[in-house]
Scaffold this active site. Sequence first.
Site, PDB file in Angstrom:
ATOM      1  CD  GLU A 163      -3.254  -0.260   2.358  1.00 53.95           C
ATOM      2  OE1 GLU A 163      -4.143  -0.235   1.789  1.00 53.95           O
ATOM      3  OE2 GLU A 163      -2.702  -0.075   3.558  1.00 53.95           O
ATOM      4  CE  LYS A 200      16.441 -10.999  21.186  1.00 54.04           C
ATOM      5  NZ  LYS A 200      17.535 -11.626  21.670  1.00 54.04           N
ATOM      6  CE  LYS A 202      18.813 -10.872  14.235  1.00 51.67           C
ATOM      7  NZ  LYS A 202      20.105 -11.015  14.348  1.00 51.67           N
ATOM      8  CB  THR A 204      14.450  -2.275  14.828  1.00 50.43           C
ATOM      9  OG1 THR A 204      13.607  -2.087  15.725  1.00 50.43           O
ATOM     10  CG2 THR A 204      15.085  -0.664  14.368  1.00 50.43           C
ATOM     11  CB  CYS A 399     -23.167  15.641  16.488  1.00 51.57           C
ATOM     12  SG  CYS A 399     -23.504  15.713  14.742  1.00 51.57           S
ATOM     13  CD  GLN A 403     -28.853  15.015  14.918  1.00 52.97           C
ATOM     14  OE1 GLN A 403     -29.190  13.971  14.545  1.00 52.97           O
ATOM     15  NE2 GLN A 403     -28.286  15.641  13.755  1.00 52.97           N
ATOM     16  CD  GLU A 423     -28.601   9.129  11.480  1.00 56.44           C
ATOM     17  OE1 GLU A 423     -28.599  10.125  12.024  1.00 56.44           O
ATOM     18  OE2 GLU A 423     -27.498   8.443  11.578  1.00 56.44           O
ATOM     19  CG  HIS A 530     -18.599  16.968  15.912  1.00 57.30           C
ATOM     20  ND1 HIS A 530     -18.618  15.713  16.345  1.00 57.30           N
ATOM     21  CD2 HIS A 530     -19.317  16.848  14.807  1.00 57.30           C
ATOM     22  CE1 HIS A 530     -19.544  14.936  15.812  1.00 57.30           C
ATOM     23  NE2 HIS A 530     -20.035  15.666  14.841  1.00 57.30           N
ATOM     24  CD  GLU A 532     -16.158  16.239  19.263  1.00 55.91           C
ATOM     25  OE1 GLU A 532     -16.808  17.147  19.679  1.00 55.91           O
ATOM     26  OE2 GLU A 532     -16.540  15.301  18.446  1.00 55.91           O
TER      27      GLU A 532
HETATM   28  N1  GLN Z   1     -26.298  11.159  12.349  1.00 53.31           N
HETATM   29  C1  GLN Z   1     -26.433  12.490  12.675  1.00 53.31           C
HETATM   30  C2  GLN Z   1     -26.537  13.264  11.407  1.00 53.31           C
HETATM   31  O1  GLN Z   1     -25.890  12.636  10.295  1.00 53.31           O
HETATM   32  C3  GLN Z   1     -25.326  12.938  13.702  1.00 53.31           C
HETATM   33  C4  GLN Z   1     -24.149  12.966  13.000  1.00 53.31           C
HETATM   34  C5  GLN Z   1     -22.986  12.961  14.185  1.00 53.31           C
HETATM   35  O2  GLN Z   1     -23.213  12.629  15.182  1.00 53.31           O
HETATM   36  N2  GLN Z   1     -21.856  13.632  13.694  1.00 53.31           N
HETATM   37  O3  GLN Z   1     -27.025  14.305  11.338  1.00 53.31           O
END
Ligand code: GLN
Length: 555
Positions: A163, A200, A202, A204, A399, A403, A423, A530, A532
């Site tokens: 790859e 060891k 080897k 490497t 997210c 919801q 969804e 998000h 985070e």
């Molecule tokens: N599944 C949900 C959406 O598409 C939330 C997506 C998520 O949590 N990143 O809106």
Amino acid sequence: MVTKKKTTNRKKKQTKYIFVVGGVMSGVGKGIASSSIAKILKGRGLIVTAIKIDPYVNVDAGTMNPTEHGECFVLKDGLETDQDMGNYERFLNIDIPGINYMTTGSIYQSVIAKERNLGYEGRNVQVVPDIPLEAIRRIKNAAAVAEADVVLIEVGGTVGEYESILFIEAIRMMKSETPRDVGVVMVSYLPVPGSVGEMKTKPTQHAARTLNSSGVFADIILARAPVPVDLKRKEKIAKFCNVRVENVISAPDVESIYDIPLNLEKDHLSDRLCEMLSLPCSKKSDLSEWRKFVSKSKNTKDTVKIAVIGKYFSSGDFVLSDVYISVLEAIKYSSYKLGLKPEITYLSSLDFTDGKNLKDLKKYDGVLVPGGFGKSGIEGKLKVIEYVRKNKIPYFGICYGMQLAVLEFAKNVLKKKNASTEEIDATATELVIGIMPDQKEKIAQKKMGGTMRLGQYPAVLKKGSIAGKAYKTDEVLERHRHRYEVNPEYIMELENAGVIFSGKSPDGRLMEIMELPIETHPFFVGVQFHPELQARPLNPHPIFTAFIKAAYESK
Ligand code: GLN
């Protein structure tokens, strides 16, 4: 009039390139090693950027199952990438553009598009050199955009795999063209088999030989191992792998990944690299802010217990936490900022489906439901959310977690028995969470890859709300990755029943943050984006900090 041509004394910057490849095996922290090398070079006053090359054929990381590939990290400009991009952003404390990420698939896509466009002017387009050349073009482009002194390029996988061979060829081509501008670091692993009790070398040696057979020689060997690598082993590696002994860098397992840059400097890695590539380094390294962060993370007064309810944790008999890596790190940064030690427990939403284990949630100071997709695990998550809402346990939903919080409210407070999200059940009569109109078209046309609402968008905050107070500003930019939204038809009804939409898109159409009044619940917040992805060690995310603070205070 004749004007004299302006001459400038400024020398054009000579960018240097450091490739990081893996030897022996994967999973020994090549991404963290690359991030740490980038960090120590930044500490030497250089402008540094980092690139990840993923050898798979997927055009981006967005179409892969998280249990296979780990977290999908979304960049500011919306590209769905590998979690290592998150490590680079967190260690370097910078936003990185999409041009810094490539896969075999994305490279072939550009080469083929160029060929269809007569971009190769009738010549025979070949796997070699045209695929490596496109990789090189992108690397140089990313370097120019970042105006970088030095670019770290991590090649995914390990040497010897089919790859990655075209990317190893790219290294060979760049190095043979400008040997002084290109360095190669091989991150290797030195096992200490229990039965032998000796470290060891080897594997490497074999990895180095495999790399050499492609015409590439490592300049530095970063020797990952359970314990520090002693001089004897370093000498052995140096002798058999064609590197100077001082270029064998010991990288033992450490308590925290944030120790690694400091640890690499114990073996003077930035000195080695600066000397090898004639980098314009500052004499002294400045990692003082980083050191402060590391010391803060180790000097916590008290603990805060957070449960993360996910569904991608199990892989056979093993528990994977990589899928939520940015969430986990964001919890850590905010906890450290508050002088707290986070105790994070991963719980599978599937264990809550029958409602039996809900009482266990009382053990935690806060509960977080991260992003997710699809049907499995939903029942359990809804039960968890209902439980923490009623029992006033601080809740943070990200997210899907937002919801589902809205859906739970519609089901149990507004008593909408047939409420659902499009969804899961597009035929439900009350679609409190619906698909965004432009997304509906994309799904109908089966345009799935890279088509969600992705990347950074603004949200306007409500003054005085939990979110408004946390961010201390009126408008924020956050990164997104979703197809569904709070259905505008239900907003008024939800608001009348007490839901506060404290963050909205500037046109007021899209609900970006929901919360319950602080008078009724200590912290119940959901965000459509998000956060985070923007939490950094030196810059904890305000909404995570607000959650951790509320969790700790409600103990
Ligand atoms: N599944 C949900 C959406 O598409 C939330 C997506 C998520 O949590 N990143 O809106």
